[in-house]
Every structure is written in structure tokens, then in C-alpha cells.
Motif scaffolding. Structure first.
Motif, short mmCIF file in Angstrom:
data_model
loop_
_atom_site.label_atom_id
_atom_site.label_comp_id
_atom_site.label_asym_id
_atom_site.label_seq_id
_atom_site.Cartn_x
_atom_site.Cartn_y
_atom_site.Cartn_z
N LEU A 258 0.72 -1.35 -0.04
CA LEU A 258 -0.12 0.17 0.10
C LEU A 258 0.90 1.37 -0.09
CD1 LEU A 258 -2.96 -0.64 2.57
CD2 LEU A 258 -2.82 -0.72 -0.13
N LEU A 259 1.80 1.27 0.89
CA LEU A 259 2.64 2.47 1.02
C LEU A 259 3.46 2.90 -0.30
CD1 LEU A 259 3.55 4.36 3.31
CD2 LEU A 259 5.47 2.86 3.66
N ALA B 94 0.88 3.31 -3.58
CA ALA B 94 0.03 4.72 -3.45
C ALA B 94 0.74 5.84 -3.97
CB ALA B 94 -0.46 4.93 -1.80
N GLY B 95 2.20 5.84 -3.52
CA GLY B 95 2.97 6.89 -4.32
C GLY B 95 3.23 6.67 -5.70
N ILE C 223 1.08 5.03 -7.78
CA ILE C 223 -0.47 5.40 -8.45
C ILE C 223 -0.13 6.92 -8.60
CG2 ILE C 223 -2.72 5.45 -8.11
CD1 ILE C 223 -2.39 3.03 -6.55
N VAL C 224 -0.13 7.76 -7.72
CA VAL C 224 -0.22 9.23 -7.71
C VAL C 224 1.00 9.53 -8.97
CG1 VAL C 224 0.51 11.29 -6.75
CG2 VAL C 224 -0.71 9.70 -5.38
N THR C 225 2.22 8.97 -9.12
CA THR C 225 2.80 9.36 -10.02
C THR C 225 2.24 9.14 -11.39
OG1 THR C 225 4.65 8.57 -8.73
CG2 THR C 225 5.37 9.40 -10.82
N VAL D 270 -0.87 8.89 -12.17
CA VAL D 270 -1.78 9.64 -12.30
C VAL D 270 -1.67 10.96 -12.82
CG1 VAL D 270 -3.50 11.22 -10.93
CG2 VAL D 270 -3.49 8.66 -10.53
N ALA E 78 0.93 3.38 5.68
CA ALA E 78 0.48 3.05 4.60
C ALA E 78 -0.97 3.41 4.15
CB ALA E 78 0.55 1.44 4.40
N SER F 119 -1.30 7.14 3.52
CA SER F 119 -0.79 7.51 2.23
C SER F 119 -1.96 7.26 1.12
CB SER F 119 0.46 6.85 1.95
OG SER F 119 0.29 5.65 1.55
#
Lengths: 164, 326
Positions: free
Chosen positions: A59-60, A63-64, A66-68, A70, B114, B117
């Protein structure tokens, strides 16, 4: 049917469905969101295997990630540059054949040598075991991976630098 | 029977308590901000405005739900939920007293980081789904900030983890029964400052509020939201900041340790979390908004190397103390 099996099937359908939507949907932004769902589903699979550490890291990191993605999705869609760019799946038949062959390969090899149903009991805290093995037995591959990522970063900077 | 019921009831109780606290935290912030600006703040509803949050909630529930015609409907409608759920998950792993909590995971801190975020995904869905230039610009600015401040936030939260030698939140709290980590010589204070700065940035509050800068972007990613959807986004935002305050109180201020009998523990914890929250609010109302490049420079040039060095120094100190038999 135990709860574990039920949870597995729910997760499996969710994962396969969202992964298919990633490649089938026309809207690039929606594809990224389906990807987010697929990655979260993967974290769920890790949870089911009692690997909480991997689930949290999944997840950690993603998540980062996915943002990139996006950001790229938004930059290349019509919103900012005024040009419409929809995702087209070219050679969809060829791709379907290749993935079907891959599924057949994996399923047949699992069928040939079935995995043990009962899991080997975990001794001790998984997080601690991961930490210890990465810093002792697998220290060299771990460091090599770090070097590989550094090389990737540096080549990205090389390509992105302005022409002089 | 009790073992069977507790796992079902505990999350519901925690959820409601958290929503209740979150609602009243907004009143606390408004009163505090008013005091800082020599105003009175909410005063009319109830005694000194104590019923204001309820009036706000009722108003938001009755408001018309306006959906922009050009919005990407599924994304627009899902965004508040995707935004709120991770913020609520934060509280799943928080122990409020020894043995009192939903799930005291072995990887508590990591789970917290996690899950919190993931909030950015909902923010992005709101910014993009609204089909509004301001909202989209706000979402693009959020990327800069969130990616830049995630790392210092994680590193500063890892320092108490290294000091306590455990990722489990209850172990970290127990390790501070002698000395709160904020009083740990040099390391504790520096780590706490880094934690507060990156919390303020991660919560998108002034001076780091470029993504909702009301004078240029109106309200940023939530400009098109009204009624209950707006309420959900606000709830998520305040739940997130409350979660970060509880984490700060747990990592640095010794969680539930304090004078008095043991049952006062959760109250001490709440008071400490409110102190952290007021500290963040104090920063918010004291500084002016800074530019994008200043925000990025602060993170990449100062905060990130500083927290990384501090983490290494903490590890050295811990190993040295262990070898010296202290």
C-alpha cells in the motif's frame, strides 16, 4: 466453505476484474484508478497469507506509485494539453492469445505438481525475519537492487536534462 | 461470549467515538483560531457555541447535492468515500490504553503510514472528477507536496520506532513509561520538530496549503462538492489530522502515561493528542502561505537529509547503548 476461502474468491474476482478493466477501459484516468484497486487487492492477498508487512509495504509504495502514474495520465489527457488521448487496445486478439497461453502454462504446471494445501507454520514475527534475512543472508542482492535503482534514477535524470 | 462480541463491537464504538471527537475538533479549532485573532468565534448555538458542530452537520445534511453536469460522475461520486475510508482506517490500529483498541498490529506504525498515504487517491479522484480547472490544479499541486513530505514524515515517525525497537504501537507506548521520547536528549526534540513540520505539510495546512489556497484556487480539489459529499471530505480531512495528532502523542509524548489511576490513561492520551492538534493549528494560524518552490526546497533540501541523518544517528546511539550495556 471457510471464511478464508470465501475471502480468497472475493479478492480473486476483484483482482482479475480490476486488472482486466485496466487494459479494457478507454479512459486513461479510469484505467489508473482500476490499477489502484488491483494493487489494493494484491495487498489483500498478502493479508490473507498473513504477511501483514508485505501488505502494508504494498500500500505504502504503490500509493505513491499510483499518484505518479496519475500525473502522467492527466498530463497526456486533454485536460491540460487540449488534445484528446484515449487508450486504445491495439492487437487485442494477439494479447488475448498470449495471456490465455500463459494462464494455461501456469494452471497446467500447478495441476501437475499440486502445492501442499497446508501451509508451513510460521515461526516468529515475519517482519523481524524479513529484516534479519535482508541484512544478513541476502545483504548482497539487496544492495545490488539498490545500485540497480540508483542506475535507473541516474539514467532518468540523464534523459530529462535540458539540451545544451 | 465476550471474545466473540468484542471484535464486532469495538470497531463500531471506535468509529462513533472518533466521528464525535472529529466533529468537536472543528469547534476547538474555530475557537482557538478566533482567540488567536482576538475574535469570539462560534457563540450563538448553545452555551458558548457548544452545539455549533451539530448545527453545521444538520445544515450540511439538508443542503442540496449539486453535481456538475460535466463531472466524471462515477469518479466524482466515489471520491469522498475513497477519501474518507483510509482516514478512518487509521484508527483501526491505535491502542487507546493498554489492551484497549480495535487491533494492535505487529506492524502498527507501518500500517498507519500505509493507510494514511492512500488518502491521496481520493483527493485525486475529487480533483479530476470535478472537471474543474481549479480542482485539477489543486490535485496537481497535491502530488508535489504529498510525494515530497511523505518521506520526512515516515523517517521522523521511524525514529521512535528505532528507539523503542518495535513497530507495534503499544510497545512504543510502553517503552516510554520511563522517559517520553520527546525528552530523549537532542534526538527526541529534533525528531518531534520534523514530525510536526511534515504533519502540517501532509495535512495541507498553512503555510503549506497551496493546494487549497482560497485566494487563487477557491477551495482546491473540493470546490465542486456540496452538502453531504463536502461533509465527508471535511470529516476525512479532520479524521486524518486527528489520527496524526494521536500518532504524535503516542510516538513522542508517552501515549497514556500520566499521573493518577490507570483508567485516566485514555483521557491523558486524548489531552496529549489535542495538544499536538493545537500545536499544528497554532502553526497554521501563525504563518503565511509559502510558494511551491519554497515548499519543495524545504522538504528535499532540508527536511529529508536532516531526518535521514537523524535516523542514522538514532540507530548509532541505540546500538552504542546496547553494546555499552546501558
Amino acid at each position: 466453505m471457510t471464511g478464508e476461502v470465501l475471502a480468497f474468491w472475493v479478492l480473486a474476482i476483484l483482482l482479475v476484474g480490476s486488472a482486466l478493466m485496466v487494459v479494457l477501459t478507454k479512459n486513461l484516468f479510469h484505467a489508473v484508478l482500476w490499477l489502484a484497486l488491483a494493487l489494493t487487492g494484491t495487498a489483500g492477498v498478502f493479508l490473507l497469507l498473513e504477511a501483514e508487512f508485505l501488505a502494508a509495504v504494498q500500500l505504502l509504495l504503490y500509493a505513491g506509485g499510483i499518484v505518479t502514474i496519475v500525473v502522467f495520465a492527466i498530463v497526456v489527457t486533454e485536460k491540460l494539453v487540449g488534445e484528446r488521448l484515449s487508450q486504445v487496445s491495439r492487437r487485442i486478439t494477439g494479447g488475448a492469445v498470449v495471456s490465455a497461453a500463459l494462464v494455461w502454462l501456469i494452471v497446467s504446471s500447478i495441476m501437475e505438481r499440486p502445492l501442499a494445501i497446508t501451509r508451513a507454520p510460521m515461526s516468529g514475527d515475519l517482519t523481524q525475519i524479513i529484516g534479519e534475512t535482508v541484512l544478513t543472508r541476502f545483504a548482497l542482492p539487496f544492495e545490488l537492487l539498490a545500485v540497480l535503482m540508483l542506475a535507473g534514477l541516474m539514467s532518468a535524470i540523464y534523459f530529462a536534462r535540458p539540451e545544451d | 461470549m465476550l471474545e466473540l462480541v468484542t471484535p464486532l463491537i469495538a470497531p463500531i464504538v471506535v468509529l462513533h467515538v472518533v466521528i464525535g471527537i472529529v466533529t468537536y475538533v472543528t469547534l476547538l479549532e474555530r475557537k482557538f483560531a478566533a482567540r488567536m485573532q482576538s475574535r469570539i468565534g462560534p457563540y450563538r448555538v448553545g452555551y458558548h457555541g457548544v452545539l455549533q458542530p451539530i448545527a453545521d452537520a444538520v445544515k450540511l445534511m439538508m443542503k442540496e447535492d449539486v453535481v456538475p453536469t460535466a463531472a466524471d460522475k462515477p469518479v466524482y461520486n466515489l471520491a469522498p468515500i475513497v477519501f474518507l475510508v483510509p482516514c478512518m482506517f487509521i484508527f483501526a490500529t491505535l491502542p487507546f490504553a493498554p489492551g484497549l483498541g480495535v487491533a494492535d498490529l505487529n506492524i502498527g506504525v507501518l500500517f498507519f503510514l500505509a493507510v494514511s498515504s492512500m488518502e491521496i487517491v481520493g483527493l485525486f479522484m475529487a480533483g479530476w472528477g470535478s472537471n474543474n480547472k481549479y480542482a485539477l490544479l489543486s490535485a496537481m499541486r497535491a502530488v508535489n507536496q504529498v510525494i515530497s513530505y511523505d518521506l520526512p514524515f515516515v523517517f521522523s515517525a521511524l525514529i521512535p520506532v528505532v528507539l523503542a525497537g518495535s513497530l507495534k504501537l503499544s510497545d512504543i507506548a510502553a517503552a516510554q513509561s520511563g522517559l517520553w521520547f520527546i525528552f530523549y536528549p537532542v534526538i527526541g526534540q529534533l525528531a518531534f520538530i520534523a514530525f510536526i513540520v511534515s504533519t502540517v505539510a501532509a495535512e495541507n495546512r498553512a503555510p503549506f496549503d497551496i493546494l487549497e489556497a482560497e485566494s487563487e484556487l477557491v477551495a482546491g480539489f473540493r470546490v465542486e462538492y456540496s452538502g453531504m459529499k463536502f461533509a465527508l471530505i471535511q470529516l476525512g480531512e479532520y479524521a486524518h489530522i486527528l489520527g496524526a495528532s494521536f500518532l504524535g502523542a503516542l510516538l513522542f509524548l508517552g501515549a497514556w502515561s500520566g499521573p493518577g489511576p490507570e483508567w485516566l490513561g485514555p483521557i491523558w492520551f486524548l489531552i496529549k493528542a489535542m495538544l499536538v492538534f493545537l500545536l499544528v493549528t497554532w502553526v497554521r494560524w501563525s504563518f503565511v502561505r509559502i510558494r511551491v518552490d519554497q515548499i519543495l526546497a524545504l522538504s528535499w533540501k532540508a527536511l529529508l537529509p536532516a531526518t535521514l541523518l537523524l535516523l542514522l544517528a538514532t540507530a548509532v546511539v541505540v546500538v552504542w547503548r546496547a553494546n555499552a550495556g546501558l
